[in-house]
Design an enzyme around this catalytic site. Sequence first.
Site, PDB file in Angstrom:
ATOM      1  N   ALA B 164       0.827  -1.202   0.000  1.00 53.71           N
ATOM      2  CA  ALA B 164       0.000   0.000   0.000  1.00 53.71           C
ATOM      3  C   ALA B 164       0.867   1.260   0.000  1.00 53.71           C
ATOM      4  O   ALA B 164       0.652   2.185  -0.791  1.00 53.71           O
ATOM      5  CB  ALA B 164      -0.926   0.001   1.224  1.00 53.71           C
ATOM      6  N   TYR B 165       1.867   1.267   0.889  1.00 49.44           N
ATOM      7  CA  TYR B 165       2.710   2.463   1.026  1.00 49.44           C
ATOM      8  C   TYR B 165       3.481   2.741  -0.272  1.00 49.44           C
ATOM      9  O   TYR B 165       3.509   3.873  -0.773  1.00 49.44           O
ATOM     10  CB  TYR B 165       3.683   2.287   2.202  1.00 49.44           C
ATOM     11  CG  TYR B 165       4.445   3.538   2.537  1.00 49.44           C
ATOM     12  CD1 TYR B 165       3.880   4.532   3.327  1.00 49.44           C
ATOM     13  CD2 TYR B 165       5.735   3.735   2.046  1.00 49.44           C
ATOM     14  CE1 TYR B 165       4.577   5.691   3.624  1.00 49.44           C
ATOM     15  CE2 TYR B 165       6.436   4.884   2.339  1.00 49.44           C
ATOM     16  CZ  TYR B 165       5.861   5.865   3.127  1.00 49.44           C
ATOM     17  OH  TYR B 165       6.558   7.011   3.412  1.00 49.44           O
ATOM     18  N   CYS B 166       4.117   1.700  -0.816  1.00 44.82           N
ATOM     19  CA  CYS B 166       4.906   1.877  -2.046  1.00 44.82           C
ATOM     20  C   CYS B 166       4.013   2.323  -3.197  1.00 44.82           C
ATOM     21  O   CYS B 166       4.415   3.160  -4.018  1.00 44.82           O
ATOM     22  CB  CYS B 166       5.612   0.573  -2.425  1.00 44.82           C
ATOM     23  SG  CYS B 166       6.868   0.069  -1.243  1.00 44.82           S
TER      24      CYS B 166
END
Lengths: 269, 258
Positions: B164-166
């Site tokens: 999700a973050y990437c």
Amino acid sequence: MSVLDKLKLNGKVAVVTGAGRGLGRAMALALAGAGADLVLTARTEAQLMETADLVRDGGGAALWISCDVTDSSSVNTMIESAISEYGHIDILVNNAGGATAGMGKTLTDIADDEWRVGLDTNLTGAMHCSRAAIPHILEAGGGKIINVTSGFGFRAARDNFIYTSAKAGLVNFTRALAMTYAPDIQANLIAPGLFPHGNAAMSEFWRNGKYTPMGRLGEDEELGPLVVLLASGLTSYMNGQAIVLDGGGLAGGHAPTGFAPLVPLPEDS
Amino acid sequence: MRDKFSLDGKRALVIGASNAIGRAIAVALAEAGADVAVATTTPLKDEETAANSCANEIWALDRKGFAQAIEAADEADVNALIERTVAELGGIELLVNAHDLPFAKPAPETDFAEWRRVIDVNLGGPFLACRAAGQRMLSDGHPGGSIINVASVLGERGLANGAAYCSAQAGVLNLTRALALEWARGGVRVNAIGAGWTEGMAMAGDDESRAKLERYLPYKRLARPDEIAGIAVYLASDVSAYLTGQVVWVEGGALSHV
């Protein structure tokens, strides 16, 4: 201390190759303006003397040495002369390069010598200068190497084999410098987009920037602050990276070709 | 050269001033002469204190500014923040999106709600702020502006447990490029700073993972927040007037490694 005080380069010695005109001259003047002492090199003496005069007119110190960066013995002599004059080197700007015979030719028309000269001028010269200067930069306690590549270092173009190969090589040469000499030396790249260097024919060829997203071409003077930034304490953690100054060209993937992009701009004025 | 980089007369909004990078950028912009409003974003409760302390630092530099806490992914909050900036500072020429919701979890265990939250805050938030500030900066008679999105090396490289973050960080990089092209002729520049591992970042992790990280990094140390902020001053200043749609990586060479 304000963050802007970190831009000061007083007491630093900067070697600029290709300093006789255009971009190299603009960068030399900007470095001198920030307080650095300059070593100006290029092949043409008359132009170097002009740049040196401009630096001195602005109150800066300049030593000019004519030098062919494709010839390693000429480079070694230049660096030794710089050391005898100033005693140290802190900043190296590998700017020499440009068009050579063979550029724009179809692959089958490129002669062996044309390929070699193109790569020597645009890639090997930076290796010669870095190899000669780095021991001195390390001895001075570290410093900065700034290599001038191009949008062509990241993207290619039809019938552009020599320049794109050399400039892309310079990108990875810079990354290898960064890996090897971190954190003592920061090696980074400037990638100018379409800069006609005052040449009207080039401006016309690039349609005066009509197909550059910002709608204009770059001015050499705009690269001056960028070289100072990369030579300064403001970029102490920046390493192996490029700053692309191209009016948005690479962001959309259609410049710097000078021709109509595959995807029309939202506003084609 | 110092004068050329000066931000005198510019009005800035920095969203995410409670994290180390956002705070360093807000202070650096003020040191360079800008008036700087700062905002902090959920979910941390002590964010308002952090925003106030950052605003105090800006006032101590004799610059105008204010602090406000917002919900980064809330349209009304973001729009109101831009309005307040224009009302209190008299305009807005600089926007910095530096807020960051760290998130690391194996994908099979990630709820869709968590995914949406990370994307909403880390990518949707910058979009909302760019949209609201861009409307101002593009309006008739406005001198234009410079927008800086702070992204991470994890927008360029993947990381296990970082789906999700990437993804959100990669989205910020291309949001930057797309807006830059759309607004290039409107006098609004949009660039990103690709920050490497930096002191004070939540994702720098525990002592053991930090030690591993430091061994791997070419500098053998993390970046200091002020080392990220220097680039923000350049991108904010008119000396970079020809620079748009770019990601300037400040990562100590981490991305150069094979």
